[in-house]
Write an enzyme that holds these catalytic residues in place. Structure first.
Site, mmCIF file in Angstrom:
data_model
loop_
_atom_site.group_PDB
_atom_site.id
_atom_site.type_symbol
_atom_site.label_atom_id
_atom_site.label_comp_id
_atom_site.label_asym_id
_atom_site.label_seq_id
_atom_site.Cartn_x
_atom_site.Cartn_y
_atom_site.Cartn_z
ATOM 1 N N ALA A 98 -34.776 61.591 -74.683
ATOM 2 C CA ALA A 98 -33.298 61.598 -74.819
ATOM 3 C C ALA A 98 -32.843 61.746 -76.048
ATOM 4 O O ALA A 98 -32.075 62.824 -76.476
ATOM 5 C CB ALA A 98 -32.834 60.910 -73.882
ATOM 6 N N ALA A 139 -33.868 65.244 -77.450
ATOM 7 C CA ALA A 139 -33.165 66.181 -76.942
ATOM 8 C C ALA A 139 -31.829 66.034 -77.389
ATOM 9 O O ALA A 139 -31.128 67.500 -77.812
ATOM 10 C CB ALA A 139 -33.239 65.945 -75.476
ATOM 11 N N GLU A 140 -30.950 65.126 -77.640
ATOM 12 C CA GLU A 140 -29.580 65.112 -78.165
ATOM 13 C C GLU A 140 -29.625 65.702 -79.728
ATOM 14 O O GLU A 140 -28.720 66.446 -79.876
ATOM 15 C CB GLU A 140 -29.013 63.967 -77.707
ATOM 16 C CG GLU A 140 -27.534 63.876 -78.248
ATOM 17 C CD GLU A 140 -26.731 62.956 -77.703
ATOM 18 O OE1 GLU A 140 -25.381 62.903 -78.035
ATOM 19 O OE2 GLU A 140 -27.142 62.346 -77.179
ATOM 20 N N SER A 141 -30.538 65.284 -80.236
ATOM 21 C CA SER A 141 -30.877 65.606 -81.659
ATOM 22 C C SER A 141 -31.029 67.221 -82.032
ATOM 23 O O SER A 141 -30.056 67.756 -82.741
ATOM 24 C CB SER A 141 -31.762 64.887 -82.318
ATOM 25 O OG SER A 141 -31.509 63.406 -82.478
#
Length: 141
Positions: A59, A62-64
């Protein structure tokens, strides 16, 4: 002499110094008009106790990559970008190698953005499907 693409990648990776991205060894490795790709090594540093990739590390990857994509395609002189929500559906386990996260826009609005992020392994197996929503807010003058 570096190409402009290599220079751009070096510049955007430089801003990750002393951040979670550096801690997790996340690196932006490619981009195009409508995508951005990052990779992260799968080592014991990002394992859960039973020796496979931790969903929280996935996660964070993905957020990065999604946040970077929103930043790249936003007028940062006048706006700042913040994440609103990240979701992740984990489909397969990984013990070693690299995972790659490819962020593409589903919606690129003036205020809100929605990104689809596909996480794959070295053999291009789908590991996780993630979504990230971001918001662009005007900077106070």
């Amino acid at each position: 002499m570096q190409s402009s693409k290599e220079e751009f990648l070096a510049r955007i990776n430089k801003v990750s110094k002393d951040t979670l991205m550096e801690t997790l060894e996340i690196e932006i490795v490619d981009y195009g008009d409508d995508f951005l790709i990052a990779r992260m090594p799968v080592t014991s540093k990002v394992h859960q106790p039973d020796g496979v990739l931790h969903g929280g590390a996935t996660a964070a990857l993905a957020e990065s990559v999604g946040s970077f994509a929103s930043h790249i395609f936003t007028d940062l002189e006048n706006y700042f970008v913040r994440g609103l929500e990240v979701t992740a559906n984990h489909l397969k386990s990984v013990k070693e190698g690299f995972v790659y996260a490819k962020a593409t826009f589903l919606h690129k609005g003036r205020t809100t953005q929605l990104l689809d992020i596909r996480v794959t392994d070295d053999d291009d197996n789908l590991i996780s499907i993630c979504r990230l929503s971001t918001i662009s807010l005007p900077k106070k003058k």
